[in-house]
Write an enzyme that holds these catalytic residues in place. Structure first.
Site, short mmCIF file in Angstrom:
data_model
loop_
_atom_site.label_atom_id
_atom_site.label_comp_id
_atom_site.label_asym_id
_atom_site.label_seq_id
_atom_site.Cartn_x
_atom_site.Cartn_y
_atom_site.Cartn_z
N GLU A 168 32.35 49.79 44.84
CA GLU A 168 31.51 48.82 44.85
C GLU A 168 30.37 48.35 45.68
OE1 GLU A 168 33.25 45.22 43.06
OE2 GLU A 168 31.14 44.69 42.40
N LYS A 175 45.64 30.76 43.30
CA LYS A 175 46.80 31.84 43.01
C LYS A 175 47.38 31.03 42.23
CE LYS A 175 45.20 34.81 46.20
NZ LYS A 175 44.75 36.50 45.93
N CYS A 222 38.71 37.86 46.38
CA CYS A 222 39.90 37.96 46.27
C CYS A 222 40.72 37.08 45.87
CB CYS A 222 40.48 38.88 47.61
SG CYS A 222 39.52 38.92 49.19
N GLU A 260 41.27 35.70 30.76
CA GLU A 260 41.28 37.03 31.11
C GLU A 260 42.51 37.80 32.22
OE1 GLU A 260 39.51 34.39 32.16
OE2 GLU A 260 38.64 35.05 34.47
N CYS A 269 43.95 33.06 54.49
CA CYS A 269 45.22 32.61 53.81
C CYS A 269 46.28 32.91 54.82
CB CYS A 269 45.78 34.37 52.66
SG CYS A 269 44.53 34.90 52.25
N GLU A 326 45.07 31.66 38.90
CA GLU A 326 44.37 32.94 38.91
C GLU A 326 45.12 33.58 38.20
OE1 GLU A 326 44.49 35.42 42.22
OE2 GLU A 326 42.67 36.10 41.65
#
Ligand code: SF4
Ligand code: SF4
Ligand code: SF4
Ligand code: FES
Length: 594
Positions: A284, A367, A308, A375, A524, A370
């Site tokens: 990308e 998360k 991310c 979607e 993280c 998420e």
């Protein structure tokens, strides 16, 4: 910087001017108890549990807030101090819902620990705990129980100072004071990014992550279900802290065995989908560079920014809604993994995807949110069924009665269990950038990045924002337009630093091509779902362990992962292809800034 000399408990010590009494005491191994203090945050000085006696002064001083002075003579342990601390903790207990046995923070709570240390008498003061306090469970990620709150305001400072979100405030005064959100709205209706940093910095059980491990146990016990567990890169360098290991110990093999022992049908690795993210995101980036630099397409945004970290994604949706075009359209590794589990994995294993339960073990509170975004069901099912934190998983291991330290090491299952060092370093700030550069440079030049052992040290470290430029030369014909170009990159971690870099991007003055942003300090490894405590020293040790894990891998570039090569050949076709777009990419929403 000049130094000063003082005496603590009869011992002379020399410290830098500006050092607090608390810090000075720590240097000579004297531990003074604290509650409102956290080394990540500015001084609040509101709980006073850290009081000490300074000879010649009438009142006790809060050691976290008072700087050491030349010639001070300090006592940290006397009857007066012990009584004062005991009284302070007793008062906190008197307005606290002390149902420790049913509290998620039982055995890992700073208030409980102090109450035990000072042998607090729960009946000394009349209980003034308010009745009818409701727990806010509106958020997918965070749970707020005011009956466990000690008003230390670590959460408020975390959200404001570390994260620049300001979702929390100390509302009302005196007896009515409480930690609240804007307009006392439920957590799921405010600007909260679900990062979980307030949870990680809360000393008690007042702020916790929403827990879903009972749901996972249920699935594990249901033989009609096929439970697929996968673990994020940073879990393996932090989980051990909950199970008797030193900070920074890598427990990858035992972690895999533990998942198998608790009954997972398949134990796979989110590092695999981290590698996949690199392939998609790398392509990308190169596609955007081609469109902007060669085709002069003004609709395409540079810099491209990583996507991310779901806390970061929600932050930009709220705070910079007009700049969402900068975000990579790549889903996070967790969500790529979920979408592939119920398509590619199901197909290869001959399992009906409706019978698969996908469980993601993550360092992260965001998360959970998420996984529940509307979607995130491109597989035709909910891509991830349950998101657990490292803490929840550690608890499950204890509930299962496993003697973790005695477990044999074992390997991840296949397919979607193989990964590279590039996938592992996703867990530390700078890791996504380094992994992406390792692959993108090779795609463009046909050669490895020109850094010793592939280690791109310029993007490593813990400084809040790091910048680097990489000269590209010797391009393959297809990428000739990049010949001689300097690729300008930046890395930011923690939402405070994200805001700084976004202000630069929004001003139009940024010259970056690619930016990595991680919502949590340290990336993280410092996520809101990681073991408590987490602080700068602990983050540094976990980061070191991540890089050791990278070096231990035989393959260290995502595009060389044989399972990645295979999935493109057998299922996805090509990076950014039709199937990838359907399953691995997403879109974002503008949100209000309240
Ligand atoms: S927050 Fe701490 S003191 Fe309060 S109930 Fe939970 S474990 Fe006990
Ligand atoms: S919610 Fe936790 S961190 Fe916030 S004030 Fe209460 S006890 Fe302190
Ligand atoms: S989860 Fe993060 S954004 Fe939300 S209140 Fe806590 S620190 Fe602030
Ligand atoms: S820890 Fe010092 S005042 Fe709270």
């Amino acid at each position: 910087m000049s130094t000063i000399k003082l005496i603590i408990d009869g011992q002379e010590i020399e410290v830098k001017n500006g050092t607090t009494i608390l810090e000075a005491a720590k240097k000579i191994n004297v531990n003074i108890p604290t509650l409102c203090h956290h080394e990540d945050l500015c001084v609040a000085g509101n709980c006073r549990v850290c009081v000490v006696e300074v000879k010649g002064r009438e009142r006790l001083e809060a050691s976290c807030a008072v700087p050491a002075e030349e010639g001070m003579d300090i006592l940290t342990n006397s009857a007066k101090i012990r009584n004062a601390r005991k009284d302070i903790v007793s008062l906190l207990v008197s307005e606290h819902n002390t149902q420790c046995t049913t509290c998620y923070r039982n055995t890992n709570c700073e208030l409980q620990e102090l109450a035990a240390e000072y042998n607090v008498d729960g009946n000394k003061y009349l209980s003034v705990l308010k009745e009818g306090i409701e727990i806010d469970t509106s958020s997918w990620s965070i749970e707020k129980d005011d009956s466990k709150c000690i008003h230390c305001q670590r959460c408020v400072r975390t959200c404001a100072e570390l994260q620049h979100v300001n979702a929390l405030t100390a509302a009302f005064k005196g007896n009515e004071m409480k930690i609240s959100t804007f307009g006392e709205l439920p957590f799921n209706e405010v600007v909260c990014t679900n990062c979980g940093q307030c949870v990680n910095h809360c000393p008690t059980g007042a702020l916790t992550e929403r827990r879903y491990f009972d749901q996972v146990w249920e699935a594990l016990g249901d033989h009609s279900k096929h439970v697929v567990m996968n673990t994020a890169p940073s879990v393996r360098v932090a989980l051990g802290e909950m199970l008797g290991y030193e900070v920074g110990t890598r427990v990858t093999g035992k972690m895999v065995t533990a998942m198998k022992k608790i009954g997972a049908d398949s134990v796979l690795d989110t590092d695999f989908s981290a590698d996949l993210t690199i392939i998609e995101e790398g392509h990308e980036l190169l596609s955007r560079l081609r469109k902007v630099l060669l085709k002069k397409d003004t609709n395409i945004k540079l810099p491209m920014i990583t996507s991310c970290s779901p806390g970061w994604v929600k932050f930009i949706e709220h705070m910079y809604p007009n700049h969402l075009g900068h975000l990579s359209t790549c889903k996070s590794p967790q969500q790529m993994f979920g979408a592939l589990t119920k398509t590619y994995y199901a197909e290869k294993k001959g399992i009906d995807p409706k019978d698969i339960v996908s469980v993601a073990i993550m360092p992260c509170a965001a998360k959970k949110y998420e996984a529940n975004r509307a979607e995130m069901n491109d597989s035709g099912y909910r891509d991830i069924d349950a998101g657990l934190t490292t803490r929840e998983f550690g608890l499950m291991i204890k509930q299962a009665g496993l003697n973790f330290q005695n477990l044999e090491d074992s390997e991840f299952d296949s397919i979607m269990g193989e990964s590279t060092g590039a996938g592992v370093i996703f867990g530390a700030t700078g890791g996504v950038m380094e992994a992406a550069l390792r692959t993108a440079y090779t795609i463009v030049t046909g050669r490895n990045v020109p850094f010793k052992n592939l280690n791109i040290t310029a993007v490593r470290g813990t400084e809040g924002i790091r910048k680097a430029s990489i000269k590209i030369d010797g391009c393959l014909e297809e990428w000739a337009f990049l010949e001689g170009a300097e690729l300008n990159v930046a890395v930011a971690h923690g939402l405070k630093n994200a805001r700084t870099i976004m202000d630069e991007v929004a001003s139009g003055k940024s010259n970056y091509h690619f930016i990595e942003v991680m919502g949590c300090p340290g990336g993280c490894i410092g996520g809101g779902g990681q073991p408590i405590p987490t602080n700068a020293d602990i983050r540094a040790k976990r980061i070191q362990a991540i890089y050791e894990e990278d070096m231990s891998k035989s393959i260290r570039m995502s595009h060389e992962n044989p399972e990645i090569v295979r999935i493109y050949k057998e299922f996805l076709g090509e990076p950014l292809g039709e199937k990838s777009h359907k399953l691995l990419h997403t879109h974002y929403h503008k949100r209000n800034r309240y």
